[in-house]
Design an enzyme around this catalytic site. Structure first.
Site, PDB file in Angstrom:
ATOM      1  N   PRO A   2       0.671  -1.269   0.000  1.00  0.00           N
ATOM      2  CA  PRO A   2       0.000   0.000   0.000  1.00  0.00           C
ATOM      3  C   PRO A   2       0.703   1.329   0.000  1.00  0.00           C
ATOM      4  O   PRO A   2       0.046   2.256  -0.342  1.00  0.00           O
ATOM      5  CB  PRO A   2      -0.904  -0.052   1.201  1.00  0.00           C
ATOM      6  CG  PRO A   2      -0.961  -1.440   1.597  1.00  0.00           C
ATOM      7  CD  PRO A   2       0.187  -2.116   0.989  1.00  0.00           C
ATOM      8  N   GLU A   3       1.853   1.602   0.390  1.00  0.00           N
ATOM      9  CA  GLU A   3       2.269   3.013   0.382  1.00  0.00           C
ATOM     10  C   GLU A   3       2.896   3.382  -0.963  1.00  0.00           C
ATOM     11  O   GLU A   3       3.046   2.517  -1.824  1.00  0.00           O
ATOM     12  CB  GLU A   3       3.177   3.299   1.581  1.00  0.00           C
ATOM     13  CG  GLU A   3       2.470   2.976   2.903  1.00  0.00           C
ATOM     14  CD  GLU A   3       3.272   3.300   4.138  1.00  0.00           C
ATOM     15  OE1 GLU A   3       3.824   4.408   4.207  1.00  0.00           O
ATOM     16  OE2 GLU A   3       3.356   2.450   5.032  1.00  0.00           O
ATOM     17  N   ARG A 118      -7.988  -8.705   2.195  1.00  0.00           N
ATOM     18  CA  ARG A 118      -8.967  -8.057   3.080  1.00  0.00           C
ATOM     19  C   ARG A 118     -10.097  -7.340   2.341  1.00  0.00           C
ATOM     20  O   ARG A 118     -11.022  -6.850   2.978  1.00  0.00           O
ATOM     21  CB  ARG A 118      -8.243  -7.091   4.030  1.00  0.00           C
ATOM     22  CG  ARG A 118      -7.291  -7.828   4.954  1.00  0.00           C
ATOM     23  CD  ARG A 118      -6.524  -6.892   5.839  1.00  0.00           C
ATOM     24  NE  ARG A 118      -7.358  -6.269   6.857  1.00  0.00           N
ATOM     25  CZ  ARG A 118      -6.901  -5.403   7.750  1.00  0.00           C
ATOM     26  NH1 ARG A 118      -5.627  -5.048   7.726  1.00  0.00           N
ATOM     27  NH2 ARG A 118      -7.694  -4.887   8.643  1.00  0.00           N
ATOM     28  N   ARG A 291      -3.866   2.303  15.301  1.00  0.00           N
ATOM     29  CA  ARG A 291      -2.725   1.605  14.727  1.00  0.00           C
ATOM     30  C   ARG A 291      -1.529   1.908  15.589  1.00  0.00           C
ATOM     31  O   ARG A 291      -1.642   2.633  16.564  1.00  0.00           O
ATOM     32  CB  ARG A 291      -2.505   2.059  13.285  1.00  0.00           C
ATOM     33  CG  ARG A 291      -2.311   3.534  13.181  1.00  0.00           C
ATOM     34  CD  ARG A 291      -2.766   4.173  11.884  1.00  0.00           C
ATOM     35  NE  ARG A 291      -3.176   3.235  10.882  1.00  0.00           N
ATOM     36  CZ  ARG A 291      -3.294   3.534   9.611  1.00  0.00           C
ATOM     37  NH1 ARG A 291      -2.980   4.725   9.209  1.00  0.00           N
ATOM     38  NH2 ARG A 291      -3.703   2.668   8.742  1.00  0.00           N
TER      39      ARG A 291
END
Length: 303
Positions: A2-3, A118, A291
């Site tokens: 993701p980043e 997910r 988080r």
DNA sequence: CAGTTAACCTGTCAGC
DNA sequence: TGCTGACAGGTTAACT
């Protein structure tokens, strides 16, 4: 994956494989992966089938493939998405949600597998709008023509700020926005409307490098400290990109299923309980925004 | 209005 | 060997 560095690894792997290819098949195995598709103008399958792909473009963590219809296939990897290139007939990948079959003029047939554990990621066909500043919508590598798609952006990506390695990113506008923010600096770094592409790992790494506490009020940073932080963000994103991104396991891979090496270079993220590389103090992990935040309690003091 | 939290999901791993 | 709870790299709708 993701980043920004991980998404750029995917974009750069996709570009030579999909540019100029035509979509000949669409298979949807899980409708939830189409959450962001806007069905008003037609089904996902109808919008893609027969269309030619013009390029692979990225802004922050969003990826899109402009189509010859004037629309674009928007891809977001969410927390666990992967885009894998496969030879037709290959065994199906685990957690395969969508498969596109492409016909490339010189390379022949190809499968593009969208895999997502997910299901926070998505594929969608979206309309394009002109960029608000008249500058290119995102990064598309080499091979610049002066095509119309360059100055357009999918409507669902239009609100996302430019990322810090975009040549059109405005540092002064970012500093001014920070000065107006009534919140902690890490929350601001993660706000994709202020600056895009930074996620939890690289936020912690950049704050560690710049010796700033994650809850330091954004507006309290001097221009000089903000500039130091932005420089740290850029250095870390570029180093991670050069090393193929961060992978802790087989979850975060490029289009060929290979992992990057930047996890070995992490100084703060996931290193709670181990000594700070600068001062030896044990690093700490605190809960923040649902988080983890990892930092050195000595080097990164709230002030 | 801006800031913050809850919800969306599945899989893995540590501890009992 | 199960079972349970904590945790995982993001975004956005709906709160306060």
């Amino acid at each position: 994956m993701p980043e920004l560095p991980e998404v750029e690894i995917v974009r750069s792997g996709l570009q030579p494989a999909v540019t100029a290819a035509r979509v000949t098949g669409v298979e949807i195995f899980d409708e939830r992966s189409l959450r962001r598709h806007v069905p008003a103008a037609g089904s996902f399958t109808d919008q893609l089938t027969g269309r030619r792909i013009l390029a692979a473009v990225r802004r922050g963590k969003f990826l899109w493939l402009p189509l010859d219809s004037g629309r674009a296939l928007v891809i977001h990897l969410g927390m666990s998405g992967q885009v894998l290139l496969r030879t037709p007939g290959a065994a199906p990948d685990r957690m395969l949600r969508i498969r596109l079959t492409l016909e490339h003029p010189t390379n022949g047939e190809l499968w593009v597998n969208f895999v997502d554990q997910r299901v926070f990621g998505s594929m969608a066909v979206d309309t394009m709008v002109a960029t608000s500043d008249g500058l290119p919508g995102g990064y598309f590598g080499t091979g610049e023509t002066d095509a119309a798609w360059q100055y357009r952006i999918p409507s669902q990506v239009a609100h996302i700020a430019r990322d810090p390695i975009d040549p059109s990113f405005s540092s002064s506008a970012f500093f001014r926005a920070l000065a107006r923010k009534n919140t902690g600096i890490k929350r601001a770094l993660l706000d994709q409307n202020l600056i895009s592409g930074i996620g939890n790992i690289y936020a912690d790494e950049a704050l560690f490098a710049a010796r700033i506490h994650y809850e330091q009020p954004a507006a309290s940073l001097s221009r000089a400290r903000a500039a130091t932080l932005l420089a740290a963000v850029r250095t870390i994103l570029e180093r991670a990109l050069a090393e193929g991104g961060t992978s802790f396991d087989a979850q975060y891979v490029n289009v060929n299923g290979q992992s990057g090496y930047f996890a070995h270079s992490l100084e703060a993220y996931g290193r709670q309980g181990t000594p700070c590389s600068r001062c030896g103090t044990l690093l700490v992990r605190e809960q923040f925004m649902n988080r983890g935040s990892h930092f050195c309690p000595r080097c990164q003091r709230l002030r």
